[in-house]
Design a protein around this motif. Structure first.
Motif, PDB file in Angstrom:
ATOM      1  N   VAL A   1      37.928  51.144  40.773  1.00 54.72           N
ATOM      2  CA  VAL A   1      37.701  49.786  41.244  1.00 54.72           C
ATOM      3  C   VAL A   1      36.200  49.515  41.306  1.00 54.72           C
ATOM      4  CG1 VAL A   1      37.923  48.235  43.199  1.00 54.72           C
ATOM      5  CG2 VAL A   1      39.848  49.691  42.541  1.00 54.72           C
ATOM      6  N   GLN A   2      35.833  48.327  40.902  1.00 60.15           N
ATOM      7  CA  GLN A   2      34.431  47.913  40.965  1.00 60.15           C
ATOM      8  C   GLN A   2      34.348  46.541  41.596  1.00 60.15           C
ATOM      9  OE1 GLN A   2      32.491  47.633  37.145  1.00 60.15           O
ATOM     10  NE2 GLN A   2      30.453  47.903  38.029  1.00 60.15           N
ATOM     11  N   LEU A   3      33.402  46.383  42.539  1.00 64.69           N
ATOM     12  CA  LEU A   3      33.128  45.098  43.159  1.00 64.69           C
ATOM     13  C   LEU A   3      31.759  44.635  42.686  1.00 64.69           C
ATOM     14  CD1 LEU A   3      35.459  46.117  44.956  1.00 64.69           C
ATOM     15  CD2 LEU A   3      34.268  45.151  46.916  1.00 64.69           C
ATOM     16  N   VAL A   4      31.687  43.438  42.154  1.00 64.16           N
ATOM     17  CA  VAL A   4      30.433  42.912  41.629  1.00 64.16           C
ATOM     18  C   VAL A   4      30.117  41.589  42.308  1.00 64.16           C
ATOM     19  CG1 VAL A   4      29.181  42.127  39.597  1.00 64.16           C
ATOM     20  CG2 VAL A   4      30.785  44.040  39.408  1.00 64.16           C
ATOM     21  N   GLU A   5      28.960  41.560  42.977  1.00 63.95           N
ATOM     22  CA  GLU A   5      28.516  40.348  43.660  1.00 63.95           C
ATOM     23  C   GLU A   5      27.584  39.548  42.770  1.00 63.95           C
ATOM     24  OE1 GLU A   5      28.287  43.247  47.466  1.00 63.95           O
ATOM     25  OE2 GLU A   5      27.259  43.313  45.530  1.00 63.95           O
TER      26      GLU A   5
ATOM     27  N   SER B   1      29.522  35.183  45.410  1.00 61.75           N
ATOM     28  CA  SER B   1      30.840  35.547  44.901  1.00 61.75           C
ATOM     29  C   SER B   1      30.921  37.059  44.767  1.00 61.75           C
ATOM     30  CB  SER B   1      31.090  34.908  43.532  1.00 61.75           C
ATOM     31  OG  SER B   1      31.017  33.508  43.594  1.00 61.75           O
ATOM     32  N   CYS B   2      32.129  37.568  44.919  1.00 56.80           N
ATOM     33  CA  CYS B   2      32.372  38.998  44.744  1.00 56.80           C
ATOM     34  C   CYS B   2      33.723  39.151  44.059  1.00 56.80           C
ATOM     35  CB  CYS B   2      32.357  39.719  46.074  1.00 56.80           C
ATOM     36  SG  CYS B   2      32.783  41.470  45.980  1.00 56.80           S
ATOM     37  N   VAL B   3      33.699  39.749  42.872  1.00 57.01           N
ATOM     38  CA  VAL B   3      34.915  39.930  42.103  1.00 57.01           C
ATOM     39  C   VAL B   3      35.267  41.409  42.040  1.00 57.01           C
ATOM     40  CG1 VAL B   3      36.038  39.579  39.887  1.00 57.01           C
ATOM     41  CG2 VAL B   3      34.342  37.929  40.696  1.00 57.01           C
ATOM     42  N   ALA B   4      36.508  41.717  42.342  1.00 54.81           N
ATOM     43  CA  ALA B   4      36.998  43.086  42.247  1.00 54.81           C
ATOM     44  C   ALA B   4      37.755  43.259  40.942  1.00 54.81           C
ATOM     45  CB  ALA B   4      37.911  43.410  43.424  1.00 54.81           C
ATOM     46  N   SER B   5      37.473  44.356  40.259  1.00 50.20           N
ATOM     47  CA  SER B   5      38.167  44.632  39.004  1.00 50.20           C
ATOM     48  C   SER B   5      38.667  46.077  39.022  1.00 50.20           C
ATOM     49  CB  SER B   5      37.236  44.402  37.820  1.00 50.20           C
ATOM     50  OG  SER B   5      36.119  45.274  37.888  1.00 50.20           O
TER      51      SER B   5
ATOM     52  N   ALA C   1      46.743  45.838  45.805  1.00 53.51           N
ATOM     53  CA  ALA C   1      46.686  44.746  46.789  1.00 53.51           C
ATOM     54  C   ALA C   1      45.368  44.823  47.549  1.00 53.51           C
ATOM     55  CB  ALA C   1      47.843  44.842  47.769  1.00 53.51           C
ATOM     56  N   ILE C   2      44.899  43.651  47.969  1.00 48.26           N
ATOM     57  CA  ILE C   2      43.702  43.552  48.801  1.00 48.26           C
ATOM     58  C   ILE C   2      44.139  43.058  50.171  1.00 48.26           C
ATOM     59  CG2 ILE C   2      41.453  42.470  49.094  1.00 48.26           C
ATOM     60  CD1 ILE C   2      41.354  42.110  46.040  1.00 48.26           C
ATOM     61  N   ALA C   3      43.897  43.878  51.185  1.00 49.37           N
ATOM     62  CA  ALA C   3      44.367  43.530  52.522  1.00 49.37           C
ATOM     63  C   ALA C   3      43.365  42.647  53.258  1.00 49.37           C
ATOM     64  CB  ALA C   3      44.638  44.794  53.328  1.00 49.37           C
ATOM     65  N   ALA C   4      42.114  43.024  53.250  1.00 48.57           N
ATOM     66  CA  ALA C   4      41.094  42.311  54.016  1.00 48.57           C
ATOM     67  C   ALA C   4      39.810  42.248  53.200  1.00 48.57           C
ATOM     68  CB  ALA C   4      40.821  43.015  55.341  1.00 48.57           C
TER      69      ALA C   4
ATOM     70  N   GLN D   1      42.440  35.736  41.759  1.00 44.00           N
ATOM     71  CA  GLN D   1      41.267  36.181  41.013  1.00 44.00           C
ATOM     72  C   GLN D   1      40.594  37.396  41.640  1.00 44.00           C
ATOM     73  OE1 GLN D   1      40.397  34.794  38.108  1.00 44.00           O
ATOM     74  NE2 GLN D   1      42.134  33.378  38.320  1.00 44.00           N
ATOM     75  N   ASN D   2      41.190  37.961  42.691  1.00 44.13           N
ATOM     76  CA  ASN D   2      40.587  39.118  43.382  1.00 44.13           C
ATOM     77  C   ASN D   2      39.135  38.849  43.745  1.00 44.13           C
ATOM     78  OD1 ASN D   2      42.958  40.594  43.242  1.00 44.13           O
ATOM     79  ND2 ASN D   2      42.369  41.633  41.350  1.00 44.13           N
TER      80      ASN D   2
END
Length: 126
Positions: free
Chosen positions: A2-6, A21-25, A30-33, A75-76
């Protein structure tokens, strides 16, 4: 993995606005919080805003009424709209997601873990 890019940081004058913005790929189940943190030079990282898995959205007292956190589950992505920025908002902003990957489901007792972005610099000039 998993990568999070701001994105969305930058230099702005006091009173201005920015939208982070922050997109998870990756292989996300699932994303809980989701949450945004910030760290100013010489200071500890602090919570700015969060959308918990259950309960109400919450904000640091210093940003209430000026910042808004939101998320797009399809869009995660998590956003932070920052209005009426002040010089004291200058910091590196980090997104955080409490999420589970497809690989961890059924393998870990608690598959949900914290993931962090690399940070984006926000500088507010007076």
């Amino acid at each position: 993995q998993v990568q999070l890019v701001e994105s969305g940081g930058g230099l702005v004058q006091a009173g201005g606005s920015l939208r982070l913005s922050c997109v998870a790929s990756g292989s996300i189940f699932a994303i809980a919080a989701v949450a945004w943190y910030r760290q100013a030079p010489g200071k500890q990282r602090e919570l700015v805003a969060a959308i918990p898995a259950r309960g109400d959205t919450n904000y640091a007292d210093s940003v209430k009424g000026r910042f808004t956190i939101s998320r797009d589950n399809a869009q995660n992505t998590v956003y932070l709209q920052m209005n009426n920025l002040k010089p004291e908002d200058t910091a590196v902003y980090y997104c955080n997601m409490h999420l589970a990957t497809n690989e961890d489901m059924g393998v870990r007792t608690d598959p949900f873990q914290d993931y962090w972005g690399q940070g984006t610099q926000v500088t507010v000039s007076s």
